[in-house]
Design a protein around this motif. Structure first.
Motif, mmCIF file in Angstrom:
data_model
loop_
_atom_site.group_PDB
_atom_site.id
_atom_site.type_symbol
_atom_site.label_atom_id
_atom_site.label_comp_id
_atom_site.label_asym_id
_atom_site.label_seq_id
_atom_site.Cartn_x
_atom_site.Cartn_y
_atom_site.Cartn_z
ATOM 1 N N UNK A 147 38.475 31.520 25.802
ATOM 2 C CA UNK A 147 36.989 31.495 25.686
ATOM 3 C C UNK A 147 36.464 32.292 26.837
ATOM 4 N N UNK A 148 35.485 33.209 26.548
ATOM 5 C CA UNK A 148 34.830 34.168 27.489
ATOM 6 C C UNK A 148 34.080 33.415 28.633
ATOM 7 N N UNK A 149 33.692 32.136 28.599
ATOM 8 C CA UNK A 149 33.013 31.657 29.640
ATOM 9 C C UNK A 149 34.019 31.077 30.614
ATOM 10 N N UNK A 150 35.230 31.061 30.300
ATOM 11 C CA UNK A 150 36.233 30.711 31.192
ATOM 12 C C UNK A 150 37.224 31.887 31.914
ATOM 13 N N UNK A 151 36.680 33.060 31.688
ATOM 14 C CA UNK A 151 37.140 34.354 32.126
ATOM 15 C C UNK A 151 36.253 34.981 33.047
ATOM 16 N N UNK A 152 36.972 36.056 33.911
ATOM 17 C CA UNK A 152 36.140 36.825 34.835
ATOM 18 C C UNK A 152 37.018 37.900 35.316
ATOM 19 N N UNK A 153 36.465 38.425 36.268
ATOM 20 C CA UNK A 153 37.451 39.448 36.870
ATOM 21 C C UNK A 153 37.092 39.699 38.392
ATOM 22 N N UNK A 154 38.146 39.968 39.341
ATOM 23 C CA UNK A 154 37.864 40.186 40.371
ATOM 24 C C UNK A 154 37.912 41.765 40.880
ATOM 25 N N UNK A 155 37.012 42.296 41.618
ATOM 26 C CA UNK A 155 37.311 43.875 42.032
ATOM 27 C C UNK A 155 37.703 43.774 43.540
ATOM 28 N N UNK A 156 38.945 44.688 43.586
ATOM 29 C CA UNK A 156 39.262 44.851 45.099
ATOM 30 C C UNK A 156 39.083 46.110 45.424
ATOM 31 N N UNK A 157 38.795 45.943 46.666
ATOM 32 C CA UNK A 157 38.554 47.259 47.565
ATOM 33 C C UNK A 157 39.511 47.659 48.682
ATOM 34 N N UNK A 158 39.505 49.300 48.600
ATOM 35 C CA UNK A 158 40.287 49.573 49.616
ATOM 36 C C UNK A 158 39.536 51.108 50.049
ATOM 37 N N UNK A 159 39.837 50.831 51.385
ATOM 38 C CA UNK A 159 39.138 51.986 52.424
ATOM 39 C C UNK A 159 37.615 51.994 52.029
ATOM 40 N N UNK A 160 36.961 50.851 51.684
ATOM 41 C CA UNK A 160 35.504 50.980 51.376
ATOM 42 C C UNK A 160 34.947 51.348 49.914
ATOM 43 N N UNK A 161 36.026 51.363 48.997
ATOM 44 C CA UNK A 161 35.788 51.796 47.780
ATOM 45 C C UNK A 161 36.477 50.962 46.785
ATOM 46 N N UNK A 162 35.896 50.450 45.646
ATOM 47 C CA UNK A 162 36.476 49.692 44.635
ATOM 48 C C UNK A 162 37.560 50.459 44.154
ATOM 49 N N UNK A 172 40.370 46.651 39.346
ATOM 50 C CA UNK A 172 39.802 45.185 39.105
ATOM 51 C C UNK A 172 40.942 44.652 38.252
ATOM 52 N N UNK A 173 40.938 43.226 38.477
ATOM 53 C CA UNK A 173 41.951 42.386 37.968
ATOM 54 C C UNK A 173 41.116 41.130 37.121
ATOM 55 N N UNK A 174 41.805 40.459 36.175
ATOM 56 C CA UNK A 174 41.328 39.260 35.628
ATOM 57 C C UNK A 174 41.523 38.095 36.425
ATOM 58 N N UNK A 175 40.607 37.364 36.132
ATOM 59 C CA UNK A 175 40.768 36.019 36.681
ATOM 60 C C UNK A 175 40.336 34.766 35.316
ATOM 61 N N UNK A 176 41.246 33.728 35.390
ATOM 62 C CA UNK A 176 41.143 32.927 34.342
ATOM 63 C C UNK A 176 40.958 31.449 35.308
ATOM 64 N N UNK A 177 39.686 30.895 34.481
ATOM 65 C CA UNK A 177 39.105 29.818 35.577
ATOM 66 C C UNK A 177 39.480 28.269 34.789
ATOM 67 N N UNK A 178 40.104 27.368 35.678
ATOM 68 C CA UNK A 178 40.016 26.159 34.869
ATOM 69 C C UNK A 178 39.761 24.844 36.003
ATOM 70 N N UNK A 179 38.627 24.276 35.681
ATOM 71 C CA UNK A 179 38.356 23.267 36.787
ATOM 72 C C UNK A 179 38.483 23.883 37.888
ATOM 73 N N UNK A 180 39.309 23.207 38.871
ATOM 74 C CA UNK A 180 39.544 23.617 40.415
ATOM 75 C C UNK A 180 40.476 24.741 40.361
ATOM 76 N N UNK A 181 41.203 25.125 39.507
ATOM 77 C CA UNK A 181 41.967 26.298 39.575
ATOM 78 C C UNK A 181 41.463 27.710 39.237
#
Length: 100
Positions: free
Chosen positions: A38-53, A56-65
């Motif tokens: 389900x798209x509403x339970x997914x997202x992504x996190x962008x990581x920076x290195x030396x001031x630049x993005x 990008x990695x996926x994140x799956x959301x589930x209640x407190x997890x």
């Protein structure tokens, strides 16, 4: 280091039958395929290195997890293979940018 992901159908799980090492595992939980797809339970996190993005990695959301990091990358890849017409990775089209 070698990582071997294993995909299996275990049936109903009883959390009282799972023996965990409390020095390595804080909690055990399950997430259904329907939930992670389900798209509403997914997202992504962008990581920076030396001031630049840098990436990008996926994140799956589930209640407190939040399932993130290598676990989320493997889940995302497996879902793309299992459900090519139905699952859309949150990373498609996401490209590292030089935002500061």
């Amino acid at each position: 280091m070698s990582i071997v992901p294993v995909l299996a159908h275990l049936g109903a799980l009883d959390s009282y039958e799972i023996n965990i090492n409390p020095n390595e595992v804080e909690d055990v939980f399950t997430i259904s395929l329907r939930h992670v797809c389900a798209e509403r339970n997914r997202g992504y996190t962008r990581y920076r290195y030396q001031g630049c993005y840098a990436y990008t990695l996926p994140v799956f959301l589930h209640a407190k997890y939040k399932v993130w990091g290598l676990s989320a990358v493997m889940i995302d890849a497996v879902l793309c293979l299992l459900f090519p017409g139905e699952y859309r990775s949150s990373l498609r089209g996401a490209r590292p940018r030089n935002d500061r």
